[in-house]
Scaffold this motif. Structure first.
Motif, PDB file in Angstrom:
ATOM      1  N   THR A  47      44.053  54.312  36.270  1.00 35.84           N
ATOM      2  CA  THR A  47      43.784  55.552  37.002  1.00 35.84           C
ATOM      3  C   THR A  47      42.520  55.440  37.843  1.00 35.84           C
ATOM      4  N   ASN A  48      42.035  54.224  37.998  1.00 39.01           N
ATOM      5  CA  ASN A  48      40.843  53.981  38.807  1.00 39.01           C
ATOM      6  C   ASN A  48      41.076  54.454  40.250  1.00 39.01           C
ATOM      7  N   ARG A  49      40.054  55.049  40.841  1.00 34.99           N
ATOM      8  CA  ARG A  49      40.186  55.597  42.194  1.00 34.99           C
ATOM      9  C   ARG A  49      40.613  54.549  43.216  1.00 34.99           C
ATOM     10  N   ILE A  50      40.160  53.323  43.005  1.00 40.12           N
ATOM     11  CA  ILE A  50      40.472  52.252  43.960  1.00 40.12           C
ATOM     12  C   ILE A  50      41.720  51.484  43.543  1.00 40.12           C
ATOM     13  N   LEU A  51      41.822  51.163  42.234  1.00 38.44           N
ATOM     14  CA  LEU A  51      42.901  50.291  41.769  1.00 38.44           C
ATOM     15  C   LEU A  51      44.189  51.033  41.419  1.00 38.44           C
ATOM     16  N   GLY A  52      44.093  52.349  41.139  1.00 43.14           N
ATOM     17  CA  GLY A  52      45.251  53.087  40.623  1.00 43.14           C
ATOM     18  C   GLY A  52      46.488  52.983  41.484  1.00 43.14           C
ATOM     19  N   LEU A  53      46.334  53.249  42.788  1.00 43.70           N
ATOM     20  CA  LEU A  53      47.499  53.242  43.683  1.00 43.70           C
ATOM     21  C   LEU A  53      48.038  51.835  43.927  1.00 43.70           C
ATOM     22  N   PRO A  54      47.191  50.820  44.195  1.00 47.28           N
ATOM     23  CA  PRO A  54      47.727  49.458  44.346  1.00 47.28           C
ATOM     24  C   PRO A  54      48.474  48.973  43.106  1.00 47.28           C
ATOM     25  N   ILE A  55      47.975  49.329  41.913  1.00 49.34           N
ATOM     26  CA  ILE A  55      48.665  48.928  40.682  1.00 49.34           C
ATOM     27  C   ILE A  55      50.048  49.580  40.632  1.00 49.34           C
ATOM     28  N   PHE A  56      50.124  50.856  40.990  1.00 48.43           N
ATOM     29  CA  PHE A  56      51.398  51.568  40.993  1.00 48.43           C
ATOM     30  C   PHE A  56      52.389  50.919  41.954  1.00 48.43           C
ATOM     31  N   PHE A  57      51.930  50.597  43.173  1.00 53.05           N
ATOM     32  CA  PHE A  57      52.810  49.963  44.157  1.00 53.05           C
ATOM     33  C   PHE A  57      53.230  48.564  43.698  1.00 53.05           C
ATOM     34  N   ALA A  58      52.319  47.846  43.026  1.00 54.03           N
ATOM     35  CA  ALA A  58      52.663  46.507  42.519  1.00 54.03           C
ATOM     36  C   ALA A  58      53.731  46.601  41.438  1.00 54.03           C
ATOM     37  N   ILE A  59      53.590  47.593  40.559  1.00 59.30           N
ATOM     38  CA  ILE A  59      54.590  47.787  39.500  1.00 59.30           C
ATOM     39  C   ILE A  59      55.951  48.114  40.118  1.00 59.30           C
ATOM     40  N   MET A  60      55.973  48.998  41.120  1.00 59.25           N
ATOM     41  CA  MET A  60      57.239  49.362  41.743  1.00 59.25           C
ATOM     42  C   MET A  60      57.825  48.190  42.535  1.00 59.25           C
ATOM     43  N   TRP A  61      56.956  47.332  43.095  1.00 62.98           N
ATOM     44  CA  TRP A  61      57.468  46.122  43.759  1.00 62.98           C
ATOM     45  C   TRP A  61      58.206  45.257  42.736  1.00 62.98           C
ATOM     46  N   PHE A  62      57.623  45.111  41.549  1.00 63.83           N
ATOM     47  CA  PHE A  62      58.265  44.321  40.499  1.00 63.83           C
ATOM     48  C   PHE A  62      59.599  44.948  40.087  1.00 63.83           C
ATOM     49  N   TYR A  71      61.646  46.802  41.904  1.00 64.14           N
ATOM     50  CA  TYR A  71      62.654  46.561  42.933  1.00 64.14           C
ATOM     51  C   TYR A  71      62.978  45.073  43.063  1.00 64.14           C
ATOM     52  N   TYR A  72      61.991  44.224  42.792  1.00 69.54           N
ATOM     53  CA  TYR A  72      62.234  42.777  42.853  1.00 69.54           C
ATOM     54  C   TYR A  72      63.277  42.371  41.816  1.00 69.54           C
ATOM     55  N   VAL A  73      63.116  42.853  40.596  1.00 68.26           N
ATOM     56  CA  VAL A  73      64.055  42.511  39.526  1.00 68.26           C
ATOM     57  C   VAL A  73      65.387  43.228  39.724  1.00 68.26           C
ATOM     58  N   SER A  74      65.325  44.518  40.072  1.00 69.35           N
ATOM     59  CA  SER A  74      66.532  45.343  40.108  1.00 69.35           C
ATOM     60  C   SER A  74      67.408  45.087  41.329  1.00 69.35           C
ATOM     61  N   VAL A  75      66.794  44.807  42.478  1.00 66.46           N
ATOM     62  CA  VAL A  75      67.564  44.683  43.718  1.00 66.46           C
ATOM     63  C   VAL A  75      67.635  43.247  44.222  1.00 66.46           C
ATOM     64  N   SER A  76      66.530  42.506  44.101  1.00 67.40           N
ATOM     65  CA  SER A  76      66.475  41.190  44.752  1.00 67.40           C
ATOM     66  C   SER A  76      66.882  40.018  43.867  1.00 67.40           C
ATOM     67  N   PRO A 113      69.416  38.813  52.524  1.00 70.27           N
ATOM     68  CA  PRO A 113      69.507  38.187  51.202  1.00 70.27           C
ATOM     69  C   PRO A 113      68.272  37.336  50.916  1.00 70.27           C
ATOM     70  N   GLY A 114      67.753  37.491  49.700  1.00 66.25           N
ATOM     71  CA  GLY A 114      66.590  36.708  49.298  1.00 66.25           C
ATOM     72  C   GLY A 114      65.269  37.293  49.741  1.00 66.25           C
ATOM     73  N   ASN A 115      65.294  38.337  50.585  1.00 62.44           N
ATOM     74  CA  ASN A 115      64.046  38.964  51.029  1.00 62.44           C
ATOM     75  C   ASN A 115      63.607  39.986  49.975  1.00 62.44           C
ATOM     76  N   VAL A 116      62.429  39.777  49.393  1.00 64.75           N
ATOM     77  CA  VAL A 116      61.981  40.631  48.284  1.00 64.75           C
ATOM     78  C   VAL A 116      61.192  41.842  48.774  1.00 64.75           C
ATOM     79  N   TRP A 117      61.019  41.986  50.084  1.00 64.82           N
ATOM     80  CA  TRP A 117      60.157  43.047  50.593  1.00 64.82           C
ATOM     81  C   TRP A 117      60.927  44.221  51.192  1.00 64.82           C
ATOM     82  N   VAL A 118      62.162  44.004  51.637  1.00 64.93           N
ATOM     83  CA  VAL A 118      62.869  45.056  52.367  1.00 64.93           C
ATOM     84  C   VAL A 118      63.111  46.283  51.488  1.00 64.93           C
ATOM     85  N   ALA A 119      63.697  46.071  50.305  1.00 65.58           N
ATOM     86  CA  ALA A 119      64.008  47.201  49.419  1.00 65.58           C
ATOM     87  C   ALA A 119      62.734  47.947  49.036  1.00 65.58           C
ATOM     88  N   TRP A 120      61.700  47.188  48.654  1.00 61.72           N
ATOM     89  CA  TRP A 120      60.440  47.811  48.238  1.00 61.72           C
ATOM     90  C   TRP A 120      59.792  48.555  49.407  1.00 61.72           C
TER      91      TRP A 120
END
Length: 704
Positions: A279-294, A296-301, A450-457
């Motif tokens: 919940t850090n003011r600086i790290l909180g949001l990047p951590i959330f986006f990193a988790i959601m990238w993971f 979508y990476y597992v679920s879609v890519s 196909p194989g692009n891990v960034w589009v879905a996220w």
């Protein structure tokens, strides 16, 4: 027999409710209000109903949930109350307990999360707590299933034996107790003896709603007012604050006598240490986006794609269609009927079901994040960001719900008290990808990137940006201007997710998607097949060579000019967009059916596919969600404003993606389309970054 579950938000009330009722749950609304009502039959006891009250912090009328819970307990009078409190946070939870005890309804205090209490090394003297509070106390862990059923059976026994009516604990002292005794004497002939202390406290607090419902005369109120004013003068505080202060003084005394904390005062728990990072003011949001990238990476890519490829290519490609075709030929079935079954129903519905593995994986990850306590933190993190842009963290809860389906997400806005904030959240909440939109993302990503891990996220990130920037722009308009609703939320301690709770969440969301595929989508697929298989003269057409002569082609062709600037001006793309307004899942099934053996890559270029995806993500949701929007807005005019804004935003965003993308990345010449796109970008930036109008500032200052 009716047993009510009452407790603070995140005390484990819903987990206990699920344990006690299993699958026999009924969800509706409380009579006359829009707060959700949930009840179910106790497992093994068909004559016992468990009533799950909204999570509340007190019985004061500060929110609609508190009003509903209070009205139910005071007027309906359930046979017993199970008051669930968080054992790791007893002090804050006991505030509601002291109010419930005053109602004099048979009550059991269930100390939940006792497993975490033991793990922390804390000790609770249950016998002493029972003596101090005057009611039965049972330790339990709803998550682990420890003593959950025993709590319910103890409540049943209390009702059957006519025991368990709590003795009013000595919460109030001195002149306050003296004044309450006088009030009780004055109002007892009107309200009766049961719950007399609760009514007296409400009169002391000058609770207008309670006093109005009691029907007290001016003579009685004038008589007791002198005692209340004497207390206020002696204690130099207002009546409501005096009651609150004495409750907490009493709770502090109970805590000192009954609870021993191993952790020294000020020492951080494991949850607190984790929160310092996530919940850090600086790290909180990047951590959330990193988790959601993971996620979508597992679920879609990766894993999700492998599972979906097998389902689409093997199960609904090599196994089921040939087998069904062979059966149809063996029984001499007519060609048109075989085409309906194989190409229409199996091809259309099968395409939708083919993406179920990817969707279930996303639901699984989200359920784990919710159950372990992380998503509550994200609401807190996003409140900091949303608040700057005119939205409250309360808006995140409906947005989170909408990842499953937009309909309950829209209904979830009912917890937002501020009418302008609630309406704006209704307009924006369906921009987050629901299960049906996730299927569109999965199809476009799988087929074109196909194989692009960034589009879905990136589509998921874009949805968040659209919500935030829309909030900024709308809050600067007269329709939505005003103070942002406050957001208070209990952060539960982190814990390992319950397999049962996770499975229930995944099943509830997945079942909705699958049932929709078997009903609404089935119907639409049959209609689409008929319209593409026949001409206006009802001649059966050859699907390989005569599709452009079909009823569907003529309808789509007549409207194709509308979507030509977006890159999918073919009749097939137009039809897919239109049918998606009935149910978003049909965008994939329609495209696959109309593309035939050529595959959907024959219908779109990659940049047109991105544009098609954006239009489906940000234009108005399915017809069920639009109906919910109309209903929850409370005014058809507001409903049409929401739908109009969503269509305009989806269309403009899709146009910008196609026109600018074609020019910047695919070698298209700069022309009129690009000029229009630049004008749209400039207009959007103006509405986002323009200063708040002075007239609006003056109005807000006057209201404050």
């Amino acid at each position: 027999m009716i047993i009510a579950l009452a407790g603070n938000p995140n005390s484990g009330k819903t987990t206990l409710f699920n344990n006690l009722t299993g699958g026999s749950q009924y969800v509706g609304n409380w009579p006359g209000v829009t707060v959700e009502k949930k009840d179910g039959k106790l497992k093994g006891h068909p004559d016992v109903t468990i009533q799950d009250l909204p999570g509340i912090y007190s019985l004061s009328p500060y929110s609609l949930e508190e009003v509903v819970a209070r009205q139910y307990l005071v007027n309906e009078k359930p046979d017993a109350i199970i008051n669930i409190i968080d054992g790791t946070n007893i002090e804050r939870n006991l505030y509601l307990t002291t109010q419930l005890l005053e109602l004099e309804i048979p009550m059991i205090l269930a100390i939940n999360m006792i497993d975490l209490v033991r793990k922390n090394g804390d000790q609770i003297n249950v016998k002493k707590l029972e003596n101090d509070l005057g009611c039965k106390v049972i330790e339990m862990s709803a998550l682990k299933g420890e003593n959950a059923l025993e709590v319910a059976e103890a409540a049943i026994q209390m009702v059957q034996e006519h025991t368990g009516i709590p003795q009013n604990p000595h919460v109030f002292t001195g002149s306050v107790e003296h004044a309450l005794a006088h009030i009780e004497e004055s109002i007892e002939p009107i309200v009766g003896s049961k719950g007399l202390r609760w009514f007296a406290v409400k009169v002391f607090e000058r609770d207008e709603r309670a006093i109005r419902e009691m029907g007290l005369s001016k003579e009685i109120l004038d008589h007791v007012e002198s005692h209340i004013k004497d207390c206020e003068k002696e204690l130099d505080d207002d009546a409501e604050s005096i009651i609150t202060s004495q409750r907490y003084d009493y709770i502090a005394k109970v805590m000192q006598e009954c609870v021993k904390k191993k952790r020294a005062r000020g020492e951080l728990s494991v949850s607190d240490k984790i929160d310092k990072i996530v919940t850090n003011r600086i790290l909180g949001l990047p951590i959330f986006f990193a988790i959601m990238w993971f996620v979508y990476y597992v679920s879609v890519s990766t894993l999700g794609t492998w599972m979906t490829d097998w389902t689409n290519d093997v199960l609904f490609g090599e196994i089921i269609p040939p087998a069904v075709s062979a059966f149809c030929e063996s029984v001499g079935m007519a060609g048109w009927l075989e085409s309906l079954i194989v190409d229409g129903i199996i091809g259309g519905v099968g395409t939708v079901l083919g993406f179920v593995p990817q969707i279930l994986l996303i639901f699984l990850f989200l359920a784990i994040l919710e159950d372990c306590g992380y998503m509550a933190r994200i609401a807190f993190v996003l409140d900091r960001i949303f608040r700057r842009f005119g939205l409250s963290g309360k808006s995140f809860i409906p947005i989170l719900i909408s990842t499953g389906c937009g309909v309950p997400g829209i209904m979830g806005t009912r917890t937002i008290e501020n009418e302008k904030d609630r309406r704006m959240t209704i307009m924006l909440t369906t921009f987050i990808p629901c299960s049906a939109k996730t299927e569109i993302i999965a199809m476009i990503t799988t087929e074109f990137f196909p194989g692009n891990v960034w589009v879905a996220w990136s589509m998921w990130v874009l949805s968040f940006l659209v919500i935030i920037f829309s909030g900024i722009a709308l809050k600067k308009t007269k329709l939505f201007a005003g103070e942002t609703a406050p957001f208070v939320m209990e952060l539960p301690a982190y814990h390992f997710p319950s397999g049962k709770n996770v499975a229930l969440r995944v099943w509830d969301r997945g079942k909705h998607f699958i049932v929709k595929a078997g009903t609404i989508i089935f119907s639409i697929v049959v209609i689409v097949w008929f319209l593409e298989s026949f001409s206006w003269s009802l001649q059966l057409l050859d699907p390989e060579t005569q599709l452009d002569q079909s009823i569907l082609a003529s309808i789509g062709g007549a409207l194709a000019w509308i979507f030509a600037p977006l890159g999918f001006g073919s009749w097939q793309g137009t039809v897919a967009i239109i049918t998606a307004e009935m149910a978003k899942e049909t965008a994939t099934s329609t495209v696959v059916m109309l593309a035939g053996k050529a595959g959907i890559t024959s219908l779109f270029t990659p940049i047109a596919a991105l544009s098609f995806m954006a239009m489906n993500l940000f234009d108005p949701p399915c017809i069920a969600a639009m109906s919910a929007c109309m209903r929850e807005m409370g005014d058809r005019k507001w409903g049409w404003i929401a739908i109009g804004y969503q269509f305009m935003l989806g269309y403009c965003l899709s146009l910008v993606i196609y026109q600018m993308g074609s020019w910047l990345f695919y070698g298209a010449a700069f022309g009129f389309g690009q000029i229009v796109a630049i004008v749209i970008i400039a207009a959007a930036l103006y509405f986002i970054f323009r200063p708040v109008p002075q007239k609006q500032i003056n109005t807000q200052t006057a209201e404050a």
